[in-house]
Design an enzyme around this catalytic site. Structure first.
Site, mmCIF file in Angstrom:
data_model
loop_
_atom_site.group_PDB
_atom_site.id
_atom_site.type_symbol
_atom_site.label_atom_id
_atom_site.label_comp_id
_atom_site.label_asym_id
_atom_site.label_seq_id
_atom_site.Cartn_x
_atom_site.Cartn_y
_atom_site.Cartn_z
ATOM 1 N N LYS A 80 -37.496 54.855 -0.167
ATOM 2 C CA LYS A 80 -36.988 53.540 -0.575
ATOM 3 C C LYS A 80 -35.657 53.608 -1.315
ATOM 4 C CE LYS A 80 -41.528 51.374 -0.670
ATOM 5 N NZ LYS A 80 -42.495 50.568 -1.441
ATOM 6 N N ASP A 117 -41.035 44.457 -2.740
ATOM 7 C CA ASP A 117 -42.209 45.068 -3.372
ATOM 8 C C ASP A 117 -42.647 44.325 -4.628
ATOM 9 O OD1 ASP A 117 -42.911 47.202 -1.698
ATOM 10 O OD2 ASP A 117 -41.363 48.488 -2.545
ATOM 11 N N ALA A 145 -40.669 51.995 -5.490
ATOM 12 C CA ALA A 145 -41.672 50.944 -5.684
ATOM 13 C C ALA A 145 -41.748 50.538 -7.146
ATOM 14 C CB ALA A 145 -43.032 51.422 -5.189
ATOM 15 N N THR A 167 -41.086 63.061 -14.996
ATOM 16 C CA THR A 167 -39.705 63.414 -15.323
ATOM 17 C C THR A 167 -39.161 62.322 -16.234
ATOM 18 O OG1 THR A 167 -39.456 64.466 -13.149
ATOM 19 C CG2 THR A 167 -37.431 63.977 -14.379
#
Length: 273
Positions: A80, A117, A145, A167
């Site tokens: 994405k 989304d 997303a 992360t």
């Protein structure tokens, strides 16, 4: 003759095509929903899944751009964010989010990326009776997303949004982009502890495989917190199973897609931005 066979047999040289790009691709449920929608609307169109690895994405997009009977491309994990850089233009929402989950192919091959989304996610929750307005939300994930969901949650009035990502730099980068757009909102970066939140969202791909680790510290998840998933297959992920065992209400990933099907179909057909 089965309905499925009749539908496939009706494909002709005039049928408009769309594809969905994913890696892996076995879990995707968009083709089922969109093909039912196309049939219900009387459209001579079909969407098929394409398994494309990250290293092949640019070349795949170049090839799809040249398919003159292609209306568009649906994009899912893990493409994405990367695919946004391969589009010729972006809708305002896609530009804001920095990720694309649908691409319209124009007759001249121009590709316009869109992002649905977040609105699908919030609409799915609302339809299930879970309003996000005034709620404190912990979201695990900082990918494509998650970005779309984060912007939509703030747009729909959450009281606070906490982002956790393995992360930490990626979580902070997303938080800063959200703060730039919503400077008065309460946006935090924290660890996987769900304590004190009304809604906990798994906006990662963890759960596609049964041996994936859980996205948050499940031992600190307690009612009345609602556990929400974006993974659609399996329908009940290990995260939802663990949350239910702890007495929490759960909400699966499929409603996010179900609320998007018409939007995605209309976008790639050039009927909506």
């Amino acid at each position: 003759m089965s309905d499925a066979f009749q539908s496939r047999a009706s494909i002709s040289g005039r049928t408009r095509i769309a594809v969905i790009l994913a890696d892996p691709v076995g879990h995707v449920r968009t083709p089922q929903g969109m093909n039912v929608y196309f049939s219900a609307m009387g459209r001579d169109a079909v969407i098929v899944p394409c398994h494309v690895a990250a290293e092949d994405l640019e070349e795949a997009i170049m090839g799809l751009r040249r398919m003159r009977n292609l209306d568009g491309i649906i994009v899912t994990v893990p493409h994405k964010k990367a695919v946004a850089t391969l589009c010729d233009s972006l809708t305002e929402e896609a530009r804001l989010v920095g990720a694309v989950n649908a691409i319209r192919r124009h007759p001249d091959g121009h590709l316009t990326g869109g992002q649905f989304d977040g609105e699908g996610f919030v609409a799915g929750l609302r339809k299930a009776g879970h309003s996000v307005a005034g709620r404190r939300v912990l979201m695990a994930g900082a990918g494509g997303a998650a970005s779309g969901i984060g912007f939509a949650l703030l747009r729909h009035g959450v009281a606070a949004l906490t982002i956790y990502n393995r992360t930490a730099d990626r979580a902070e980068a997303l938080a800063q982009r959200l703060r730039d757009t919503y400077p008065s909102a309460s946006i935090y970066v924290a660890g996987p502890d769900p304590s004190g939140h009304d809604i906990v969202v798994n906006a990662t791909s963890l759960g596609l495989r049964q041996d994936d680790p859980l996205p948050i510290d499940i031992q600190r998840l307690v009612p009345p917190t609602v556990a929400v998933e974006v993974v659609m297959q399996p329908e009940v992920t290990p995260f939802l199973t663990a949350a239910a065992q702890r007495g929490c209400a759960t909400h699966g990933g499929y409603p996010m897609l179900a609320e998007q099907v018409a939007l995605l179909a209309r976008f790639i057909a050039g009927e909506a931005d």
